[in-house]
Design an enzyme around this catalytic site. Sequence first.
Site, PDB file in Angstrom:
ATOM      1  N   GLN A 261       0.734  -1.303  -0.026  1.00  0.00           N
ATOM      2  CA  GLN A 261      -0.059  -0.069   0.171  1.00  0.00           C
ATOM      3  C   GLN A 261       0.901   1.325  -0.076  1.00  0.00           C
ATOM      4  O   GLN A 261       2.151   1.344   0.122  1.00  0.00           O
ATOM      5  CB  GLN A 261      -0.778   0.131   1.310  1.00  0.00           C
ATOM      6  CG  GLN A 261      -0.170  -0.030   2.619  1.00  0.00           C
ATOM      7  CD  GLN A 261      -1.052  -0.481   3.815  1.00  0.00           C
ATOM      8  OE1 GLN A 261      -2.104  -0.864   3.586  1.00  0.00           O
ATOM      9  NE2 GLN A 261      -0.292  -1.204   4.747  1.00  0.00           N
ATOM     10  N   HIS A 296     -10.939   4.630  19.158  1.00  0.00           N
ATOM     11  CA  HIS A 296     -10.539   3.601  19.750  1.00  0.00           C
ATOM     12  C   HIS A 296     -11.000   2.953  21.047  1.00  0.00           C
ATOM     13  O   HIS A 296     -10.911   1.935  21.742  1.00  0.00           O
ATOM     14  CB  HIS A 296      -8.938   3.898  19.764  1.00  0.00           C
ATOM     15  CG  HIS A 296      -8.173   3.968  18.621  1.00  0.00           C
ATOM     16  ND1 HIS A 296      -8.009   5.018  17.833  1.00  0.00           N
ATOM     17  CD2 HIS A 296      -7.900   2.796  17.767  1.00  0.00           C
ATOM     18  CE1 HIS A 296      -7.246   4.638  16.923  1.00  0.00           C
ATOM     19  NE2 HIS A 296      -7.261   3.245  16.470  1.00  0.00           N
ATOM     20  N   ASP A 318      -1.050   0.755  13.753  1.00  0.00           N
ATOM     21  CA  ASP A 318      -0.541   2.193  14.190  1.00  0.00           C
ATOM     22  C   ASP A 318      -0.443   1.944  15.776  1.00  0.00           C
ATOM     23  O   ASP A 318       0.038   2.696  16.435  1.00  0.00           O
ATOM     24  CB  ASP A 318      -1.707   2.990  13.992  1.00  0.00           C
ATOM     25  CG  ASP A 318      -3.202   3.007  14.100  1.00  0.00           C
ATOM     26  OD1 ASP A 318      -3.420   1.982  15.220  1.00  0.00           O
ATOM     27  OD2 ASP A 318      -3.937   3.070  13.385  1.00  0.00           O
ATOM     28  N   ASP A 372      -0.412 -11.472   6.911  1.00  0.00           N
ATOM     29  CA  ASP A 372      -1.844 -11.538   6.574  1.00  0.00           C
ATOM     30  C   ASP A 372      -2.720 -12.272   7.467  1.00  0.00           C
ATOM     31  O   ASP A 372      -2.622 -13.304   8.006  1.00  0.00           O
ATOM     32  CB  ASP A 372      -2.023 -12.199   5.297  1.00  0.00           C
ATOM     33  CG  ASP A 372      -3.441 -12.232   4.647  1.00  0.00           C
ATOM     34  OD1 ASP A 372      -4.006 -11.173   4.274  1.00  0.00           O
ATOM     35  OD2 ASP A 372      -4.163 -13.414   4.493  1.00  0.00           O
ATOM     36  N   ALA A 373      -3.487 -11.482   7.956  1.00  0.00           N
ATOM     37  CA  ALA A 373      -4.663 -11.988   9.179  1.00  0.00           C
ATOM     38  C   ALA A 373      -5.198 -13.028   8.779  1.00  0.00           C
ATOM     39  O   ALA A 373      -5.396 -14.011   9.489  1.00  0.00           O
ATOM     40  CB  ALA A 373      -5.440 -10.937   9.783  1.00  0.00           C
ATOM     41  N   ASP A 390      -9.616  -4.739  13.580  1.00  0.00           N
ATOM     42  CA  ASP A 390      -9.614  -3.283  13.194  1.00  0.00           C
ATOM     43  C   ASP A 390      -9.011  -2.984  11.744  1.00  0.00           C
ATOM     44  O   ASP A 390      -7.816  -2.424  11.616  1.00  0.00           O
ATOM     45  CB  ASP A 390      -8.662  -2.486  14.276  1.00  0.00           C
ATOM     46  CG  ASP A 390      -8.712  -1.008  14.198  1.00  0.00           C
ATOM     47  OD1 ASP A 390      -9.433  -0.456  13.364  1.00  0.00           O
ATOM     48  OD2 ASP A 390      -7.820  -0.176  14.557  1.00  0.00           O
TER      49      ASP A 390
END
Length: 572
Positions: A261, A296, A318, A372-373, A390
């Site tokens: 990305q 959050h 993040d 990769d989840a 998230d």
Amino acid sequence: MTAEPTAEPVEPADPVKPRGRIARTAVLVAVFICAACGLVYELALVALGSYLIGDTVGQASIVLSLMVFAMGVGALAAKPLQRWAAPAFAGIELLLALLGGISVLGLYAAFAWLSLYMPALIATALVLGVLIGAEIPLLMVLLQRIRRQDAGSAVADLFAADYVGGLVGGLAFPFLLLPLFGQVQGALLVGMVNAAAGIGLVLTVFRRELSKRATLLLTGATVLVGGVLVGAYAFADDFEVTARQALYADPVVHSERTPYQDVVLTESVSLNGTSDTRLYLNGDLQFSSMDEYRYHEALVHPAMAGPRERVLVLGGGDGLALREVLRYPDVREATLVDLDPAVLELARTDPRVSTLNKDAFAEPRVRAIAADAFSWLRDNRERYDVVLVDMPDADSTATAKLYSTEFYGLVRQAMSDNARVVVQAGSPFFAPKAFWCIESTMRSAGLNTVPYQIAMPSFGEWGFHLAAATPGSAPESAISMEVGPSISMELAGDHTTEGHPIASSGGTSLASPGAPPLRLPADAPPLRSMDVATLQAAATFSPDRTRIPGLEPSTLMHPTILQYAQGEWANY
């Protein structure tokens, strides 16, 4: 009387025929290189569209279909040029090298300054396709001038070199050009190689077919094209910085294009000295430091009401959700899985981000994994008390799988008894079908959900789905701070049948049977944006934003969420 001898017909002189294995090999090498370059141009257009627009399947379909069609047009258009095959081929390759080399640069400019990306993409794909399509007929003529073959053998040789070149170009683009040179400079470099291959073949093997004038014209054109490509390559970094800044209102303080990305960090300072740091992934805002705490706190704390020794965060590279998790001293282990190691590194090392997440990644309780989840969950054998999902919005094929029944099934397998999971689900106002499709998909995986929403100045109205795999996921003894007596009864207790809303004060609560109670932990740390009253309000939805019935769950093979998200967000 004797008859005069009849004159034999005079055959027209054949063009000069270069002979030898070396000449033939040179033509096939040129076919190989041109095929590789052509495929790189196609992939560069697809990749750029995926970064800028996000719709990988749509961008690939537009580019490939237009270019294949245009290649057919180019093949027909090349028929009148076969008489001058050598100079025509050289001219076409120089033009293709120029336009293909600057294609990414030009399209990025059209996106950044002119808002004309799609018209520019269509025009570019058509022009490049015509030029690529004209190559093969002319190369066939040149190949036959070296040594005549039957059509089948000549076509076999030509297409073998062409297909192998396509293979090399297709592999070189993602694994060599993108990591080492990036999209803009990678395309320019390929343009230089393309020009060298085309002009090199003609000026060496077929130079005797060129007139002096043609040789001078081609030499001058080569110098011009080479100068443009080299100059553009030299200033590509400055161009990217300028174009990228044009896309963002605030000054860009960090930017990088990773294999996954485009990562951009901006920072602005108001007249009263307040700083606003913002993170963008592929142009989509991920957080603003002015109000990220609202998001959050809403994402994390309702899910922490119950057992919470082991917490899994999927996405959230993040570290801001992790910051909220670590505010609970009884959290023994927090595992975070994010796709992009560059985002994790940014969150660890950039003081603007690490200050916001309070150096969460330095905590010994934290285990950060760059993976990769979806794939990670397939291999995972551990169980967690809380799972926080998230992820970026499901507006691209890459993220749509993270909102599928299959994904939520893997999440459920990672949940221990009495575990809770919460999913950020986008905006129930701007994208209501996408929001409620996520709920439908979670339920199809055996998760019992309760939706809630908050107000975010940066995002607008934003929503979440809290869920449990089994009824009564949060024992009463673990939690005493309920969200009001009436809503506690409605969300944790006597539900009507699924699909029938349960009335509550000021709106409609839409919890399914077996959903976890929506409340805060008794020992929740001080929160800036959430208390009992605001969470109670968050659980209600106005009649015009209530559940949309009949939405199909999203699956890997039928990603309905992608259609909803792209269609609804296109209006904003």
